[in-house]
Design a protein around this motif. Structure first.
Motif, PDB file in Angstrom:
ATOM      1  N   HIS A  44      -0.424   7.761  -5.871  1.00 17.07           N
ATOM      2  CA  HIS A  44      -1.281   8.629  -5.386  1.00 17.07           C
ATOM      3  C   HIS A  44      -2.628   8.736  -6.183  1.00 17.07           C
ATOM      4  O   HIS A  44      -3.344   9.275  -5.743  1.00 17.07           O
ATOM      5  CB  HIS A  44      -0.690   9.919  -5.529  1.00 17.07           C
ATOM      6  CG  HIS A  44       0.538  10.647  -4.586  1.00 17.07           C
ATOM      7  ND1 HIS A  44       1.723   9.922  -4.299  1.00 17.07           N
ATOM      8  CD2 HIS A  44       0.574  11.772  -3.316  1.00 17.07           C
ATOM      9  CE1 HIS A  44       2.708  10.323  -4.236  1.00 17.07           C
ATOM     10  NE2 HIS A  44       2.178  11.085  -3.113  1.00 17.07           N
ATOM     11  N   ASP A  45      -2.936   7.670  -5.984  1.00 15.18           N
ATOM     12  CA  ASP A  45      -4.421   7.080  -6.894  1.00 15.18           C
ATOM     13  C   ASP A  45      -5.220   6.507  -5.668  1.00 15.18           C
ATOM     14  O   ASP A  45      -5.316   5.196  -5.115  1.00 15.18           O
ATOM     15  CB  ASP A  45      -4.416   6.479  -7.375  1.00 15.18           C
ATOM     16  CG  ASP A  45      -5.633   5.712  -8.244  1.00 15.18           C
ATOM     17  OD1 ASP A  45      -6.652   5.835  -7.959  1.00 15.18           O
ATOM     18  OD2 ASP A  45      -5.543   5.970  -9.641  1.00 15.18           O
ATOM     19  N   MET A  46      -5.797   6.915  -4.791  1.00 14.74           N
ATOM     20  CA  MET A  46      -6.294   6.562  -3.668  1.00 14.74           C
ATOM     21  C   MET A  46      -7.367   4.924  -3.738  1.00 14.74           C
ATOM     22  O   MET A  46      -7.960   4.279  -2.916  1.00 14.74           O
ATOM     23  CB  MET A  46      -7.130   7.601  -2.461  1.00 14.74           C
ATOM     24  CG  MET A  46      -7.896   7.286  -1.324  1.00 14.74           C
ATOM     25  SD  MET A  46      -6.440   6.464  -0.234  1.00 14.74           S
ATOM     26  CE  MET A  46      -7.452   5.104   0.762  1.00 14.74           C
ATOM     27  N   PHE A  68       0.898  -1.519   0.075  1.00 15.11           N
ATOM     28  CA  PHE A  68      -0.255  -0.092  -0.296  1.00 15.11           C
ATOM     29  C   PHE A  68       0.964   1.186   0.077  1.00 15.11           C
ATOM     30  O   PHE A  68       0.936   2.486  -0.641  1.00 15.11           O
ATOM     31  CB  PHE A  68      -1.116   0.323   1.330  1.00 15.11           C
ATOM     32  CG  PHE A  68      -2.074  -0.787   1.248  1.00 15.11           C
ATOM     33  CD1 PHE A  68      -3.438  -0.340   0.183  1.00 15.11           C
ATOM     34  CD2 PHE A  68      -2.238  -2.052   2.269  1.00 15.11           C
ATOM     35  CE1 PHE A  68      -4.171  -1.645   0.206  1.00 15.11           C
ATOM     36  CE2 PHE A  68      -3.363  -2.687   1.768  1.00 15.11           C
ATOM     37  CZ  PHE A  68      -4.418  -3.022   0.613  1.00 15.11           C
ATOM     38  N   TRP A  88       0.465   3.506  -2.746  1.00 16.15           N
ATOM     39  CA  TRP A  88       0.247   5.087  -2.778  1.00 16.15           C
ATOM     40  C   TRP A  88       1.340   6.117  -3.432  1.00 16.15           C
ATOM     41  O   TRP A  88       1.280   7.046  -4.067  1.00 16.15           O
ATOM     42  CB  TRP A  88       0.185   5.303  -1.408  1.00 16.15           C
ATOM     43  CG  TRP A  88       0.780   6.809  -0.555  1.00 16.15           C
ATOM     44  CD1 TRP A  88       0.690   7.847  -0.691  1.00 16.15           C
ATOM     45  CD2 TRP A  88      -0.667   7.755  -1.533  1.00 16.15           C
ATOM     46  NE1 TRP A  88       0.382   9.096  -0.392  1.00 16.15           N
ATOM     47  CE2 TRP A  88      -0.692   9.140  -1.006  1.00 16.15           C
ATOM     48  CE3 TRP A  88      -2.239   7.132  -2.282  1.00 16.15           C
ATOM     49  CZ2 TRP A  88      -1.721   9.835  -1.304  1.00 16.15           C
ATOM     50  CZ3 TRP A  88      -2.976   8.390  -2.280  1.00 16.15           C
ATOM     51  CH2 TRP A  88      -2.310   9.828  -1.865  1.00 16.15           C
ATOM     52  N   ASN A  89       3.475   5.568  -2.912  1.00 19.47           N
ATOM     53  CA  ASN A  89       4.132   6.497  -3.186  1.00 19.47           C
ATOM     54  C   ASN A  89       4.131   7.089  -4.504  1.00 19.47           C
ATOM     55  O   ASN A  89       4.146   7.763  -5.825  1.00 19.47           O
ATOM     56  CB  ASN A  89       5.398   6.570  -2.917  1.00 19.47           C
ATOM     57  CG  ASN A  89       5.367   6.603  -1.587  1.00 19.47           C
ATOM     58  OD1 ASN A  89       4.360   7.949  -0.998  1.00 19.47           O
ATOM     59  ND2 ASN A  89       6.421   5.548  -0.075  1.00 19.47           N
ATOM     60  N   ILE A 123      -6.033   2.072  -4.594  1.00 16.86           N
ATOM     61  CA  ILE A 123      -5.871   1.399  -3.113  1.00 16.86           C
ATOM     62  C   ILE A 123      -6.835   1.275  -2.940  1.00 16.86           C
ATOM     63  O   ILE A 123      -6.816  -0.166  -1.556  1.00 16.86           O
ATOM     64  CB  ILE A 123      -4.926   2.492  -2.336  1.00 16.86           C
ATOM     65  CG1 ILE A 123      -3.542   2.771  -2.674  1.00 16.86           C
ATOM     66  CG2 ILE A 123      -4.349   2.356  -0.842  1.00 16.86           C
ATOM     67  CD1 ILE A 123      -2.900   3.786  -2.599  1.00 16.86           C
ATOM     68  N   SER A 124      -7.996   1.794  -3.062  1.00 16.98           N
ATOM     69  CA  SER A 124      -9.171   1.450  -1.926  1.00 16.98           C
ATOM     70  C   SER A 124      -9.747  -0.254  -2.819  1.00 16.98           C
ATOM     71  O   SER A 124     -10.059  -0.790  -1.812  1.00 16.98           O
ATOM     72  CB  SER A 124     -10.490   2.252  -2.327  1.00 16.98           C
ATOM     73  OG  SER A 124     -11.873   1.695  -1.488  1.00 16.98           O
TER      74      SER A 124
END
Length: 113
Positions: free
Chosen positions: A50-52, A42, A46-47, A55-56
């Motif tokens: 940066h796509d939430m 995760f 993210w690094n 990731i969700s």
């Protein structure tokens, strides 16, 4: 360079579990059950993007698939009672996990990309 760092971190976790589990099985199991690889994945995802939303989606799929992978451990945990050695227990565990995860992919809800 970042790819090499990620590979080294992952390798270090795997080696730590393997080494620790032979001396202190309970501590090795604790380290194995901690979602270290998930946490690292995760953070790395993210690094990278940066796509939430991505990731969700990854977290939701992981939440479903982790329990479905647990049958892998049953033959290994029961090997002293079944008399199966490592490779047959391992193989049976892979088959069981493949069946449960495969059933989810076949019959579970379809996820759009």
């Amino acid at each position: 360079m970042w790819l090499i760092v990620k590979a080294l971190i992952s390798a270090a976790v795997i080696v730590a579990v393997a080494e620790l589990s032979s001396r202190l099985p309970r501590l090795g199991a604790l380290l194995l059950t901690l979602p270290i690889i998930s946490i690292l994945a995760f953070i790395m995802a993210w690094n990278k993007d940066h796509d939430m939303i991505a990731i969700s989606k990854l977290a939701r799929e992981t939440l479903v698939l982790v329990p479905l992978g647990l049958p892998f451990f049953v033959p290994l945990a029961m090997s002293s009672k079944t008399g199966l050695s490592f490779w047959p227990s391992f193989g049976l565990g892979v088959v069981l996990a493949t069946l449960t995860i495969g059933a989810w992919f076949r019959f579970g809800p379809q996820v759009s990309p």
